[in-house]
Scaffold this motif. Sequence first.
Motif, PDB file in Angstrom:
ATOM      1  N   PRO A  42      -4.398 -10.631   9.560  1.00  0.00           N
ATOM      2  CA  PRO A  42      -4.223 -10.331   7.841  1.00  0.00           C
ATOM      3  C   PRO A  42      -5.745 -10.659   7.198  1.00  0.00           C
ATOM      4  CG  PRO A  42      -2.666 -11.824   9.053  1.00  0.00           C
ATOM      5  CD  PRO A  42      -3.595 -11.569   9.889  1.00  0.00           C
ATOM      6  N   GLN A  43      -5.916  -9.601   6.318  1.00  0.00           N
ATOM      7  CA  GLN A  43      -7.084  -9.700   5.552  1.00  0.00           C
ATOM      8  C   GLN A  43      -6.791  -9.125   4.380  1.00  0.00           C
ATOM      9  OE1 GLN A  43     -10.244  -7.314   7.443  1.00  0.00           O
ATOM     10  NE2 GLN A  43      -8.637  -7.246   9.056  1.00  0.00           N
ATOM     11  N   GLN A  44      -7.875  -9.156   3.418  1.00  0.00           N
ATOM     12  CA  GLN A  44      -7.752  -8.546   2.088  1.00  0.00           C
ATOM     13  C   GLN A  44      -8.512  -7.139   2.196  1.00  0.00           C
ATOM     14  OE1 GLN A  44     -10.397  -9.342  -1.452  1.00  0.00           O
ATOM     15  NE2 GLN A  44      -8.428  -9.860  -2.832  1.00  0.00           N
ATOM     16  N   LEU A  45      -7.499  -5.759   2.007  1.00  0.00           N
ATOM     17  CA  LEU A  45      -8.209  -4.825   2.200  1.00  0.00           C
ATOM     18  C   LEU A  45      -7.553  -3.841   1.016  1.00  0.00           C
ATOM     19  CD1 LEU A  45      -7.853  -4.234   5.947  1.00  0.00           C
ATOM     20  CD2 LEU A  45      -9.968  -4.633   4.877  1.00  0.00           C
ATOM     21  N   ALA A  46      -8.266  -2.771   0.789  1.00  0.00           N
ATOM     22  CA  ALA A  46      -7.873  -1.726  -0.125  1.00  0.00           C
ATOM     23  C   ALA A  46      -7.419  -0.541   0.444  1.00  0.00           C
ATOM     24  CB  ALA A  46      -9.016  -1.452  -1.075  1.00  0.00           C
ATOM     25  N   PRO A  47      -6.041  -0.368   0.267  1.00  0.00           N
ATOM     26  CA  PRO A  47      -5.451   0.926   1.021  1.00  0.00           C
ATOM     27  C   PRO A  47      -5.727   2.227   0.337  1.00  0.00           C
ATOM     28  CG  PRO A  47      -3.885  -0.114  -0.481  1.00  0.00           C
ATOM     29  CD  PRO A  47      -5.150  -1.227  -0.355  1.00  0.00           C
ATOM     30  N   THR A  48      -5.804   3.286   1.014  1.00  0.00           N
ATOM     31  CA  THR A  48      -6.188   4.607   0.299  1.00  0.00           C
ATOM     32  C   THR A  48      -5.135   5.241   0.086  1.00  0.00           C
ATOM     33  OG1 THR A  48      -6.949   5.654   2.461  1.00  0.00           O
ATOM     34  CG2 THR A  48      -8.486   4.465   1.198  1.00  0.00           C
ATOM     35  N   LEU A  49      -5.120   6.465  -0.771  1.00  0.00           N
ATOM     36  CA  LEU A  49      -4.114   7.268  -1.222  1.00  0.00           C
ATOM     37  C   LEU A  49      -4.517   8.632  -0.845  1.00  0.00           C
ATOM     38  CD1 LEU A  49      -1.197   7.733  -1.615  1.00  0.00           C
ATOM     39  CD2 LEU A  49      -1.537   7.557  -4.223  1.00  0.00           C
ATOM     40  N   THR A  50      -4.146   9.666  -0.153  1.00  0.00           N
ATOM     41  CA  THR A  50      -4.527  10.955  -0.246  1.00  0.00           C
ATOM     42  C   THR A  50      -3.858  11.837  -1.324  1.00  0.00           C
ATOM     43  OG1 THR A  50      -5.027  10.811   2.176  1.00  0.00           O
ATOM     44  CG2 THR A  50      -4.807  13.231   1.251  1.00  0.00           C
ATOM     45  N   PRO A  64      -6.086  -0.450  -5.483  1.00  0.00           N
ATOM     46  CA  PRO A  64      -6.558  -1.827  -5.829  1.00  0.00           C
ATOM     47  C   PRO A  64      -6.280  -2.669  -4.434  1.00  0.00           C
ATOM     48  CG  PRO A  64      -5.156  -1.192  -7.628  1.00  0.00           C
ATOM     49  CD  PRO A  64      -5.143  -0.016  -6.400  1.00  0.00           C
ATOM     50  N   ALA A  65      -7.179  -3.607  -4.107  1.00  0.00           N
ATOM     51  CA  ALA A  65      -7.127  -4.334  -3.065  1.00  0.00           C
ATOM     52  C   ALA A  65      -5.977  -5.226  -2.924  1.00  0.00           C
ATOM     53  CB  ALA A  65      -8.435  -5.161  -2.693  1.00  0.00           C
ATOM     54  N   GLN A  66      -5.400  -5.575  -1.703  1.00  0.00           N
ATOM     55  CA  GLN A  66      -4.191  -6.363  -1.633  1.00  0.00           C
ATOM     56  C   GLN A  66      -4.360  -7.419  -0.562  1.00  0.00           C
ATOM     57  OE1 GLN A  66      -0.402  -4.537  -1.544  1.00  0.00           O
ATOM     58  NE2 GLN A  66      -1.026  -2.575  -2.255  1.00  0.00           N
ATOM     59  N   ASP A  67      -3.753  -8.661  -0.724  1.00  0.00           N
ATOM     60  CA  ASP A  67      -4.000  -9.856   0.309  1.00  0.00           C
ATOM     61  C   ASP A  67      -3.000  -9.523   1.541  1.00  0.00           C
ATOM     62  OD1 ASP A  67      -5.917 -10.807  -1.446  1.00  0.00           O
ATOM     63  OD2 ASP A  67      -4.437 -11.977  -2.557  1.00  0.00           O
TER      64      ASP A  67
END
Length: 412
Positions: free
Chosen positions: A54-62, A336-339
């Motif tokens: 688990p980590q803090q990452l920013a998901p993308t949206l196409t 936006p990044a999520q934890d």
Amino acid sequence: MKFSSLLTLKRLLPLLIIAGGLVVFAMLTATAPGSPAVPVQERSWLVDAIKVRPQQLAPTLTLYGQIETPALVKPAAPSKSRVTTISVREGDAISTGQLLLALDERDFKPRLVQAEAKAEELRALIDSERLRFRNDQIAIKHEQSILQLQQSSVERAKKLKRQKLGSTAALEEAQEALKRQQLAYRSRKLAVDDHGARLQQLKAKLAHAEADVELAALNLERSWVIAPFDGFVEKLSVASGDQVNEGQVLLTLYPSDQLELRAKIPAAFQHEIQHALVAGSPLMAVAEYAGARLQLQMDRLSGKADSRGIDALFRIQDGQQWLRLGATVSLTLQRPAQDDVIPLPYPAIYDNNRVFRIIDRRLQAIDVQILGEYQRDNQSWLLVQSEDLQAGDEIITTQLPGAVSGLKVDVK
């Protein structure tokens, strides 16, 4: 008789031999020793696996959007005229100050000359009125002096008549002269008093004439369509020699530095994006178009939403020279990044919301929430969340047909 019995025996002999053979085969089979039973072994599937981190990452949206602009310019004919010059074609790049199209000057210059002549005439009338006013101011003093003399003359004529030294005709003549002078004085005084109104009227007419001059000059200027910016010609609506009417659109153009991309944000992500914009978080996006990489930033959201979501408007920061109005572009929005999110490759996901964890070489199904895509090593991964997954858990990344909890696996 013996011959007949011998013939029957020969016919039955093959059948007796076959029957005897079958009896012997059955006896041998029944008395043969039994083979030992083979134990059934459970099959183990060879799979790939990845450890949970688990980590803090920013998901993308196409998203899929279309290029548009709020600065679409449509020059129109200022009045009825004829097209004489067209120096561009549809799709041409234009630069500031470039002549794009011209109308016949003969439809505009005479109107400008007429308006200027009218204005000049009114200026002369204003000068004449001022001169007449100065003359009336001098003349009214003389009129007043003459009026006083006429009044004195009437008084003398009355005195002479009372003394019986003058006639009635002389008195009447003096009185008539006095009335004429009174009328002349009043006319001159009215001219002096009315000067301000006459001057104001002439000035108003002059202002109207000067406005006509400006309008005629503006129409003459607008008969030449000059590029107000660097951009492109989107459409030509006329051809050289066409007769055009007042207000008719001649061509359409747009600036290359004011292009925007409009894309629909799905309703499921609408509130997340709105909160990020209110918080001032920059929402960046990238896209590939015509072999070039575009850099974009979300500028604002549309003022109207529907059941599908809301339109987002992106400002193009780099690569806009490759774009044209109306082009369809696929872009990847950085959300936006999520934890506490877990990146997984696509083959790790089953039924859109399930993964399999390995415990003691057996599978255990875990439901997860898909947050979106994530670009990793130039490949698209998925970001998921689940309270049932802990750091260090092994998740299979191989698509097994009919995978269920309890299935035995071995990790490569």
